[in-house]
Design an enzyme around this catalytic site. Structure first.
Site: not given
Ligand code: PXP
Length: 251
Positions: A45, A72, A47, A153, A9, A51, A193, A103, A12
């Site tokens: 994602h 996402e 949003r 998931e 992901n 952001r 997550h 999330t 960030h």
């Molecule tokens: N899976 C989903 C569905 C998420 O919303 C997120 C966070 O955006 C992640 C995985 C990844 O989570 P993390 O950034 O905490 O590793």
């Protein structure tokens, strides 16, 4: 045991870029690097408040990156239109609140059944693999089956944040049971997550999981060791866990 895919992901990377505006660091460059380091997919994602990831990022990710994109999205008409325009490999429907930092919990697939039907159907019709981001809860898994989603998931946040061995073990057991329950009902099981080097191995050991999606920890760790090294280390912890080794840091 089956191969465990790693979805990286990159949200960030965009968070850091947006802190100053401009184009650096570029999440698409991070996605390219993730591919070289062994990622099997890219997750982003978009949003509602934009952001981190932007519309232009999604456009470039679908055009410039060869790895499958896991888009996402909240269940809104705006996001559905964007998904149908770009046709990512997969769309993961997540709950979204403007005021949340991340999330925070899973989607209430059971409570929102009527609302979600139209989104699941439209995405499936367009050939986009639908996944629902839910808690490790049998009621939510049953709802995903009823909605015809091929993938769920499971939210690993509560497991990762649990304080103390007993609490963590209890959350892990919930994930284990839910993974088994979902797989028995024909769902492809994913998880994600909050996963880190310290928490990934026990989740990777759960044989029903096909994919883990990991972001924040990897991007943070990249500050210290570089993104390539962070992804390679995560990949090897996952592989070791699958191979039956403990795979835990320090073990
Ligand atoms: N899976 C989903 C569905 C998420 O919303 C997120 C966070 O955006 C992640 C995985 C990844 O989570 P993390 O950034 O905490 O590793």
């Amino acid at each position: 045991m089956s191969y465990l895919r790693l979805g990286v992901n990159i949200d960030h990377v965009a968070t850091i870029r947006n802190a100053r505006g401009g184009a650096h660091p570029d999440p698409v460059r991070a996605a390219r690097l993730a591919a070289e380091a062994g990622a099997d997919g890219i997750t982003a994602h978009l949003r509602e408040d934009r952001r981190h990831i932007s519309d232009a990022d999604i456009e470039r990710l679908t055009r410039e990156i060869d790895l499958p994109l896991n888009f996402e999205m909240a269940a809104t008409d705006e996001m559905l239109d964007i998904a149908l325009r770009h046709k990512p490999h997969a769309a993961c429907i997540v709950p979204e609140k403007r005021e949340e930092v991340t999330t925070e919990g899973g989607l209430d697939a059971a409570g929102l059944h009527n609302h979600l039907t139209r989104y699941c159907d439209a995405l499936k019709e367009a050939g986009i693999r639908v996944s629902l981001f839910i808690e490790a809860d049998k009621r939510q898994i049953d709802a995903a089956v009823a909605l015809g989603a091929p993938v769920v998931e499971l939210h690993t946040g509560a497991y990762c944040e649990a304080e103390g061995e007993a609490a963590r073990a209890a959350h892990l057991e919930r994930l284990r049971e839910a993974a088994r329950y979902g797989a028995e009902r024909g769902l492809e099981m994913h998880a994600g997550h909050g996963l880190s080097f310290d928490t990934v191995a026990p989740v990777a050991e759960i044989p029903e999981f096909h994919e883990l999606n990991i972001g924040h920890f990897l991007i943070g760790e990249a500050i210290f060791s570089g993104l390539d090294s962070a992804i390679r280390r995560m990949r090897s912890l996952m592989d070791n866990a699958r191979a039956g080794a403990t795979g835990r840091v320090g073990a």
